[in-house]
Structure formats: structure tokens, C-alpha cells
Motif scaffolding. Sequence first.
Motif, PDB file in Angstrom:
ATOM      1  N   ASP A 241       1.026  -1.263   0.085  1.00 45.99           N
ATOM      2  CA  ASP A 241       0.047   0.089   0.013  1.00 45.99           C
ATOM      3  C   ASP A 241       0.893   1.169   0.040  1.00 45.99           C
ATOM      4  OD1 ASP A 241      -2.756   1.286   0.566  1.00 45.99           O
ATOM      5  OD2 ASP A 241      -1.916   1.984   2.173  1.00 45.99           O
ATOM      6  N   GLY A 242       2.021   1.245   0.872  1.00 42.17           N
ATOM      7  CA  GLY A 242       2.593   2.482   0.807  1.00 42.17           C
ATOM      8  C   GLY A 242       3.518   2.560  -0.604  1.00 42.17           C
ATOM      9  N   LEU A 243       3.824   1.715  -1.008  1.00 41.05           N
ATOM     10  CA  LEU A 243       4.767   1.800  -2.289  1.00 41.05           C
ATOM     11  C   LEU A 243       3.608   2.323  -3.149  1.00 41.05           C
ATOM     12  CD1 LEU A 243       6.888  -1.466  -2.334  1.00 41.05           C
ATOM     13  CD2 LEU A 243       7.526   0.853  -2.420  1.00 41.05           C
TER      14      LEU A 243
ATOM     15  N   PRO B 164       3.475  13.687  -4.020  1.00 41.26           N
ATOM     16  CA  PRO B 164       3.806  14.805  -4.704  1.00 41.26           C
ATOM     17  C   PRO B 164       4.977  15.337  -3.881  1.00 41.26           C
ATOM     18  CG  PRO B 164       2.026  15.191  -2.921  1.00 41.26           C
ATOM     19  CD  PRO B 164       2.007  13.690  -3.201  1.00 41.26           C
ATOM     20  N   SER B 165       5.589  14.867  -2.959  1.00 38.12           N
ATOM     21  CA  SER B 165       6.777  15.381  -2.226  1.00 38.12           C
ATOM     22  C   SER B 165       7.341  14.390  -1.312  1.00 38.12           C
ATOM     23  CB  SER B 165       6.424  16.527  -1.373  1.00 38.12           C
ATOM     24  OG  SER B 165       5.708  16.269  -0.290  1.00 38.12           O
ATOM     25  N   LEU B 166       8.567  14.499  -0.730  1.00 40.51           N
ATOM     26  CA  LEU B 166       9.040  13.530   0.228  1.00 40.51           C
ATOM     27  C   LEU B 166       8.346  13.617   1.450  1.00 40.51           C
ATOM     28  CD1 LEU B 166      11.634  11.849   1.227  1.00 40.51           C
ATOM     29  CD2 LEU B 166      12.609  13.975   1.901  1.00 40.51           C
ATOM     30  N   ASP B 167       7.951  15.025   1.778  1.00 39.96           N
ATOM     31  CA  ASP B 167       6.966  15.119   2.999  1.00 39.96           C
ATOM     32  C   ASP B 167       6.068  14.104   3.126  1.00 39.96           C
ATOM     33  OD1 ASP B 167       8.957  16.914   4.139  1.00 39.96           O
ATOM     34  OD2 ASP B 167       7.868  18.460   3.812  1.00 39.96           O
ATOM     35  N   ALA B 168       5.139  14.125   1.862  1.00 37.04           N
ATOM     36  CA  ALA B 168       3.949  13.441   1.824  1.00 37.04           C
ATOM     37  C   ALA B 168       4.212  11.979   1.876  1.00 37.04           C
ATOM     38  CB  ALA B 168       3.313  13.481   0.601  1.00 37.04           C
ATOM     39  N   ALA B 169       5.179  11.517   1.132  1.00 37.08           N
ATOM     40  CA  ALA B 169       5.615   9.923   1.541  1.00 37.08           C
ATOM     41  C   ALA B 169       6.054   9.463   2.772  1.00 37.08           C
ATOM     42  CB  ALA B 169       6.583   9.826   0.487  1.00 37.08           C
ATOM     43  N   MET B 170       6.874  10.749   3.688  1.00 37.44           N
ATOM     44  CA  MET B 170       7.224  10.152   5.101  1.00 37.44           C
ATOM     45  C   MET B 170       6.038  10.223   5.956  1.00 37.44           C
ATOM     46  SD  MET B 170      11.175  11.751   4.933  1.00 37.44           S
ATOM     47  CE  MET B 170      11.735  11.110   6.219  1.00 37.44           C
ATOM     48  N   ALA B 171       5.133  11.132   5.641  1.00 44.42           N
ATOM     49  CA  ALA B 171       3.928  11.177   6.505  1.00 44.42           C
ATOM     50  C   ALA B 171       3.091   9.940   6.445  1.00 44.42           C
ATOM     51  CB  ALA B 171       3.061  12.611   6.100  1.00 44.42           C
ATOM     52  N   LEU B 172       3.124   9.416   5.220  1.00 42.50           N
ATOM     53  CA  LEU B 172       2.264   8.251   5.168  1.00 42.50           C
ATOM     54  C   LEU B 172       3.184   7.140   6.139  1.00 42.50           C
ATOM     55  CD1 LEU B 172       0.094   6.148   4.075  1.00 42.50           C
ATOM     56  CD2 LEU B 172       1.544   5.860   2.140  1.00 42.50           C
TER      57      LEU B 172
ATOM     58  N   ILE C 234       3.504   3.804  12.807  1.00 39.71           N
ATOM     59  CA  ILE C 234       2.921   3.838  14.413  1.00 39.71           C
ATOM     60  C   ILE C 234       1.674   2.812  14.313  1.00 39.71           C
ATOM     61  CG2 ILE C 234       1.652   5.255  16.099  1.00 39.71           C
ATOM     62  CD1 ILE C 234       4.574   5.670  15.749  1.00 39.71           C
ATOM     63  N   LEU C 235       1.014   2.783  13.363  1.00 39.81           N
ATOM     64  CA  LEU C 235      -0.208   1.926  13.338  1.00 39.81           C
ATOM     65  C   LEU C 235       0.234   0.223  13.417  1.00 39.81           C
ATOM     66  CD1 LEU C 235      -3.241   1.180  12.934  1.00 39.81           C
ATOM     67  CD2 LEU C 235      -2.669   1.125  10.302  1.00 39.81           C
ATOM     68  N   VAL C 236       1.318  -0.290  12.727  1.00 41.95           N
ATOM     69  CA  VAL C 236       1.729  -1.601  12.797  1.00 41.95           C
ATOM     70  C   VAL C 236       2.313  -1.641  14.247  1.00 41.95           C
ATOM     71  CG1 VAL C 236       3.140  -3.380  11.515  1.00 41.95           C
ATOM     72  CG2 VAL C 236       1.798  -1.747  10.217  1.00 41.95           C
ATOM     73  N   GLY C 237       3.141  -0.715  14.787  1.00 41.81           N
ATOM     74  CA  GLY C 237       3.919  -1.010  15.874  1.00 41.81           C
ATOM     75  C   GLY C 237       2.991  -1.235  17.117  1.00 41.81           C
ATOM     76  N   GLN C 238       1.490  -0.860  16.921  1.00 39.10           N
ATOM     77  CA  GLN C 238       0.677  -1.105  17.983  1.00 39.10           C
ATOM     78  C   GLN C 238       0.047  -2.713  18.060  1.00 39.10           C
ATOM     79  OE1 GLN C 238       0.743   1.047  20.386  1.00 39.10           O
ATOM     80  NE2 GLN C 238       2.196   1.881  18.795  1.00 39.10           N
ATOM     81  N   THR C 239       0.427  -3.413  16.898  1.00 43.74           N
ATOM     82  CA  THR C 239       0.035  -4.679  16.686  1.00 43.74           C
ATOM     83  C   THR C 239       0.565  -5.979  17.641  1.00 43.74           C
ATOM     84  OG1 THR C 239       1.634  -5.345  14.953  1.00 43.74           O
ATOM     85  CG2 THR C 239      -0.588  -4.359  14.346  1.00 43.74           C
ATOM     86  N   ARG C 240       0.074  -6.960  18.107  1.00 40.36           N
ATOM     87  CA  ARG C 240       0.782  -7.996  18.632  1.00 40.36           C
ATOM     88  C   ARG C 240       1.645  -8.648  17.862  1.00 40.36           C
ATOM     89  NH1 ARG C 240      -4.682 -11.262  21.062  1.00 40.36           N
ATOM     90  NH2 ARG C 240      -5.756  -9.772  21.998  1.00 40.36           N
ATOM     91  N   ASP C 241       1.638  -8.620  16.352  1.00 38.24           N
ATOM     92  CA  ASP C 241       2.525  -9.033  15.600  1.00 38.24           C
ATOM     93  C   ASP C 241       3.770  -8.487  15.608  1.00 38.24           C
ATOM     94  OD1 ASP C 241       1.193 -11.472  14.827  1.00 38.24           O
ATOM     95  OD2 ASP C 241       0.462 -10.609  12.871  1.00 38.24           O
TER      96      ASP C 241
END
Length: 270
Positions: free
Chosen positions: A221-223, A230-238, A244-251
Motif C-alpha cells: 500500500d505504501g509503495l 507529491p513530495s518527500l514530506d507526503a511520502a514520509m507522513a504516510l 505507528i499503526l503496525v507498531g501497535q499490533t501483537r505481531d
Amino acid sequence: MSADKSERNYETIILEHRDDADWLTLNRPAALNAMNRAMIDELSDYFTALYRNHSVRVVVLKAAGRAFCAGLDLSDIDGVEGSVQQAYQLQTDIRDIMKAMRRCPQPIISQLHGAVCGGGFTMALASDIRIAADNCKMNAAFIKIGLTGCDMGASYFLPRLVGTSVASELILTGRFIDAERALRVNLVSDVVAKGELEKIAQIFVDEMLLTAPMGLRLSKDGLNIAIDAPSLDAAMALEDRQQILVGQTRDHLEAVTAFFEKRPPVYQDK
């Protein structure tokens, strides 16, 4: 290794599920796996259904016989010579296969051999990883039959994969690109003997299945999003939000624990 057949009964494709991966075989070898109406409908059904099917984590796309796919079967399909409305419906039906391939969260690995032409070429382009046999020859064949060379996403995928110059050459002439040159211009990841295709694909599958399920899905999805960011900032924000989202998972916790305990992680997609 466990194996079971899908419950869906397809006529033109064979589906085998092995260890969280689907191995999908185009199965019209007598027609060089050219797409007829049944194959268009079945590929659309399969890839569209993948969007919410997390039991499949990786897809390997391959083909029976001596070619991957020779494109559209002009002798066995309605709409080619029909009304504008019929032709447009056919166009969008095939186009939607490529869109479903990019939209589905599973990485798609294509095993390419023999002729990879027209719609078969764009299916390869819509995949995430392409492995080519040394006898592979690919082309954007559309311009050869009086159409434009920009079809089924080729004008989008090709420049992003090989750059504008090579993409223009292939799209404006319809000329073939062989496996060795495809490797040089980064169109494929590897070139091997045809008999080695499945072995190399299995290596990719095994490595992907060692990753956390949600992490793998969101990486594709990220790729997909970053390629048009449109910018490096946009890519890094995603990226920040995904991490952070995946970091909250049990996996994630399981992966860290397994790393320190020097054992393979056991993921539950939770």
C-alpha cells in the motif's frame, strides 16, 4: 507443505493455495493463454475478491504451455468488432483486472516465459515482482494492430519502471524486449532458465511469509501511494502513520520477542 484447491471452479485458470500463498496458472496453453471472455471474467473475479481475503498473503502468477500470455484472443471474444459501447465495455473489463491487481494488498510475483504481449504484458507490469525465463519476449503490442501503444496501464507502469526513454521506445514501436535487456533496464528482477522460475518464485514467497501480515499488506500500500506522492514530506507522513499503526499490533511485539529469543516469529495477524 500443505496444498489445497480453491473452492471456486474456474475454466481458464488453475488456482492452488499453498502455505498462505496462491499459485495462479493461466490455463489456455493451446491459445498461448490469450485472454478470452471467460479468462477476463475469471481474472477479474479472482483479483477483486483478494481485496478482503487476508488468508492469502502472496500471489504467484504463472502460465501453462509455451507462453505466458499472448494478449487478447481476437478470434474468441465479443466486443472487438461490436459497437462503441461494446468495445468500451470490453476495454474497461480488462483494464479493471490491472486495477484490481494493484488494489489488492497481496504482493504479486509473475513468472514470465515465452511471449508476454499486449494485455499479458500489462499484467506483468501490474505485478510487484517479475521473474523472466531466458526465452521471454515482451511487447506492448497494441500499436501493432492500429491502436495506440498506451493501453491497460502501460503508459503509467512502464515509465515508472524503466524511465521515459525506454518506455517511449516500447510503446511507440511495439517492438519486443528480450529477457536480458529487460533485466538491464530493471523491468524484471531476475532472468533464469524456465525450469528455475518456480524455485525462484518460491524463494520470494518464503521471504515474504516471514514478515508480519499487516506489515506486508501496508508495505505494498505504501509503495503504491509513494510512487505518486507529491513530495518527500507526503511520502514520509504516510510512512510515519503506517509504522505507528503496525507498531501497535501483537505481531510487532511477537517479531521483536522472536528476534531476541532467536526463533522464527509466529504471527496471528493481530
